[in-house]
Design a protein around this motif. Sequence first.
Motif, PDB file in Angstrom:
ATOM      1  N   SER A 126       0.840  -1.190   0.000  1.00  0.00           N
ATOM      2  CA  SER A 126       0.000   0.000   0.000  1.00  0.00           C
ATOM      3  C   SER A 126       0.886   1.254   0.000  1.00  0.00           C
ATOM      4  O   SER A 126       2.050   1.215   0.419  1.00  0.00           O
ATOM      5  CB  SER A 126      -0.932   0.003   1.211  1.00  0.00           C
ATOM      6  N   ASN A 138       0.441   5.532   0.698  1.00  0.00           N
ATOM      7  CA  ASN A 138      -0.400   6.666   1.081  1.00  0.00           C
ATOM      8  C   ASN A 138       0.085   7.942   0.413  1.00  0.00           C
ATOM      9  O   ASN A 138       1.264   8.299   0.547  1.00  0.00           O
ATOM     10  CB  ASN A 138      -0.368   6.854   2.597  1.00  0.00           C
ATOM     11  N   TYR A 168       1.189  -0.073  -6.759  1.00  0.00           N
ATOM     12  CA  TYR A 168       0.838   0.017  -5.334  1.00  0.00           C
ATOM     13  C   TYR A 168      -0.681   0.047  -5.175  1.00  0.00           C
ATOM     14  O   TYR A 168      -1.395   0.471  -6.086  1.00  0.00           O
ATOM     15  CB  TYR A 168       1.403   1.305  -4.706  1.00  0.00           C
ATOM     16  N   GLU A 169      -1.129  -0.368  -3.988  1.00  0.00           N
ATOM     17  CA  GLU A 169      -2.520  -0.150  -3.603  1.00  0.00           C
ATOM     18  C   GLU A 169      -2.551   1.259  -3.001  1.00  0.00           C
ATOM     19  O   GLU A 169      -2.144   1.450  -1.847  1.00  0.00           O
ATOM     20  CB  GLU A 169      -2.917  -1.211  -2.573  1.00  0.00           C
ATOM     21  N   ARG A 207      -3.762   4.852  -1.566  1.00  0.00           N
ATOM     22  CA  ARG A 207      -4.790   5.558  -0.805  1.00  0.00           C
ATOM     23  C   ARG A 207      -4.494   7.050  -0.882  1.00  0.00           C
ATOM     24  O   ARG A 207      -3.410   7.483  -0.489  1.00  0.00           O
ATOM     25  CB  ARG A 207      -4.763   5.126   0.664  1.00  0.00           C
ATOM     26  N   HIS A 249      -7.066   2.852  -4.975  1.00  0.00           N
ATOM     27  CA  HIS A 249      -7.805   1.966  -4.073  1.00  0.00           C
ATOM     28  C   HIS A 249      -8.810   2.715  -3.213  1.00  0.00           C
ATOM     29  O   HIS A 249      -9.942   2.265  -3.031  1.00  0.00           O
ATOM     30  CB  HIS A 249      -6.804   1.230  -3.186  1.00  0.00           C
TER      31      HIS A 249
END
Lengths: 258, 258
Positions: free
Chosen positions: A3, A5, A177-178, A180, A238
Amino acid sequence: MNSLNIVKIGGSVLEEESSLQQFLDDFGRIEGPKILVHGGGTKATALSKELGIPVRMHEGRRITDAESLDVAVMVYAGLINKSLVARLQGQNCNAVGLTGADLNVIPASKRKPDSIDFGFVGDIETQEMNGYFISRLLDEGVVPVFCAITHDGDGQLLNTNADTIASSLCSLLSENYEVRLTYCMDVEGVMLDKYQPDTLFETLNSEQFHHYKQEGVIKDGMIPKLFNGFKALENGVHKVSIKHSKNLLNGTETALIS
Amino acid sequence: MNSLNIVKIGGSVLEEESSLQQFLDDFGRIEGPKILVHGGGTKATALSKELGIPVRMHEGRRITDAESLDVAVMVYAGLINKSLVARLQGQNCNAVGLTGADLNVIPASKRKPDSIDFGFVGDIETQEMNGYFISRLLDEGVVPVFCAITHDGDGQLLNTNADTIASSLCSLLSENYEVRLTYCMDVEGVMLDKYQPDTLFETLNSEQFHHYKQEGVIKDGMIPKLFNGFKALENGVHKVSIKHSKNLLNGTETALIS
């Protein structure tokens, strides 16, 4: 996938020392790969005034002549960006401050004059962006800090909305990447009445966005932010949320849903 | 070992468009790993004046109060640094603009007030510097562009002489590269009479430096530059030369010898 951010800040949090310190402490606590994107229009406007450079706007968007571009580069890429980098380093977060010209991450096209000439403003084509070095830096634990400046690939710096830079970086990096995306503001999220916390939308879909935009409930700077946010969702990001900068680590937010 | 060119520019070449373009063209032609380091005091002084911030100097060195530091960060790390990066990108040179705070490459110590308080000025300890990311970037063909800003590792940006940054980077990287340091100026090198090109020293050793400094032939800004240059030689830098920015690619220069 790992993930990632991506957090965008702007507005009053950059102006108030105690809010900024709390935000940076919270940002430092986010685990794993992360990117900070910042605006800084208020400080740029203040410096323009001190230098006697007129600030011209059209429908909430800044018109960037050569002098205003210099101010934007000084304030965004210089003062704000490098102050944030130094403060992150001070809390053992290995940051690197970048424009879209650095490492050629974000080439942009100077917006063609239509009914209005916005001047040195750059529009981004996500497929022209270069994620290689950003991925390498993230893999090494480095935290890229992006300001609202891009370039035309031919020697010219350009001014580009920081919300757009954040959503473009999300789209670019969502392959690996996931991602956010969090837009931090000085409101808790999208609210029917900004003075009534219990009118916060915990989730918002695209239809609601268009409905409440037409009703005049969603307006001003929230519109391009939501537009960018839904575009990021469509491009495979995501999660996209809008929250107050003081709530970075808790769940008070409006989450966009498709 | 690979060779690495570190080139420092400052003064009038940054002010004159045609000189700067020629310099950047020449710099682009240098093969192999390279780093550009730049000053920009003239532009910082001009912006300070526009903003009504008094410029205070002591024996040719700038005193940096909080307002002057903001100006230095805006001009060095913002305007000049990112303009150079965009122009280098425009000639397919993949540049990244950095301060010493970025990637924590150059931590420094705020100079302790002695008889004079220089304010937010940073002194560098080479052994505290971090070469890892610079080497990685150079290996990837990236060209780092450093301005004259460092940080104290505790959140505070600091102003540091660009000549010192250049020689410190040389010392840091000479473990892994055969480093060549070039100080570009608006004179051809060290001359007995600056109006007589045939009085140029093609080589200069440390004894000559001290002799001609005492005689008053070598003076002003040339003294710290040579001091930094000889220190770099002592620290294992392969070659140090001083030349006019227009002569970057030819042999008209003063080469320092041990």
